[in-house]
Design an enzyme around this catalytic site. Structure first.
Site, PDB file in Angstrom:
ATOM      1  CB  CYS A 128       5.475   2.258   0.816  1.00 38.06           C
ATOM      2  SG  CYS A 128       4.942   0.959   1.972  1.00 38.06           S
ATOM      3  CG  HIS A 180       2.025   1.200  -2.344  1.00 37.47           C
ATOM      4  ND1 HIS A 180       3.304   0.993  -2.816  1.00 37.47           N
ATOM      5  CD2 HIS A 180       1.988   0.677  -1.088  1.00 37.47           C
ATOM      6  CE1 HIS A 180       4.015   0.349  -1.896  1.00 37.47           C
ATOM      7  NE2 HIS A 180       3.242   0.154  -0.837  1.00 37.47           N
ATOM      8  CD  GLU A 223       3.241   2.288  -6.107  1.00 34.62           C
ATOM      9  OE1 GLU A 223       3.204   1.187  -5.532  1.00 34.62           O
ATOM     10  OE2 GLU A 223       3.222   3.374  -5.486  1.00 34.62           O
TER      11      GLU A 223
END
Length: 238
Positions: free
Chosen positions: A106, A210, A212
């Site tokens: 990001c 994202h 994660e």
């Protein structure tokens, strides 16, 4: 064999309070790495720090100071952190010089691109020339909101095992002009750049979404992104 040590940047609120989603930490741990959170204010010690790190995870967060790419603030520019904007380019340069792996997420993809001489849209909705998708999803972080098309033969495509897949999204800024040795390796259907990677380093990958938040919830492509990153850190640390 020792696990690789991964430096992890964090969001800084007006240069006073460091915060970081636990998803980043858990994604690194699950992939086999040891995450170490990096604070701002250590610019003079970056060279020493890089000798201790096996890899760098550039995380998401606030906006980036446009003076870093020779622009003044757009009306839609959000909160910036001067301390973070000082630290991250310094450590990126040192990591690249040492050819140590970088995964940029990001905000991370944006500061990576800027550090190497590129620039960005301060606000895609008012600056991009085409009709855009919703890039700040109105859904939980783990929801897959739009498609990304990966470039054939790219690192991203090899990790994903496909050239088209869905991702989550939460941003209003994005990469614009991408300099050598970076190469665009993923785009959304509206033309927004979703991934870049270096053609001159062993592992440098930036993604606009994202992974994660998806990896810790079992998304296989996202897990492979972190696994390949940590594996590359292990190889460089041997």
């Amino acid at each position: 064999m020792n696990k690789p040590i991964i430096g992890v940047t964090s969001h800084v609120e007006l240069d006073s309070k460091h915060t970081l989603s636990n998803d980043y930490i858990q994604a690194v741990i699950q992939a086999g790495g040891i995450p170490v959170i990096l604070p701002i204010g250590i610019d003079e010690d970056v060279s020493q720090l890089v000798t201790k790190l096996d890899g760098l995870l550039l995380t998401g967060g606030g906006d980036i100071d446009p003076f870093l790419f020779r622009e003044e603030p757009h009306p839609k520019l959000g909160t910036i952190s001067p301390g973070r904007d000082d630290l991250e380019p310094a450590i990126i340069k040192e990591m690249l010089d040492a050819d140590k792996p970088i995964l940029a997420i990001c905000r991370g993809i944006q500061i990576l691109n800027i550090t190497l001489g590129g620039d960005m849209y301060q606000d895609i909705y008012s600056q991009h020339e085409t009709q855009l998708l919703q890039h700040s999803q109105k859904a939980p972080r783990y929801h897959l909101a739009h498609f990304v098309k990966a470039k054939e033969g790219s690192l991203l495509a090899s990790i994903a095992g496909t050239t088209e897949f869905k991702v989550n999204t939460d941003h209003h800024q994005s990469v614009r002009h991408v300099p050598h040795p970076l190469d665009v390796s993923g785009v959304a259907s509206d033309g927004i750049i979703e991934a870049i990677e270096s053609t001159g380093h062993s592992f440098v990958l930036g993604v606009q979404w994202h992974p994660e938040g998806l990896a810790v919830r079992g998304d296989q492509i996202s897990k492979r992104i972190f696994t390949r990153f940590v594996e590359s850190c292990s190889e460089k640390g041997v």
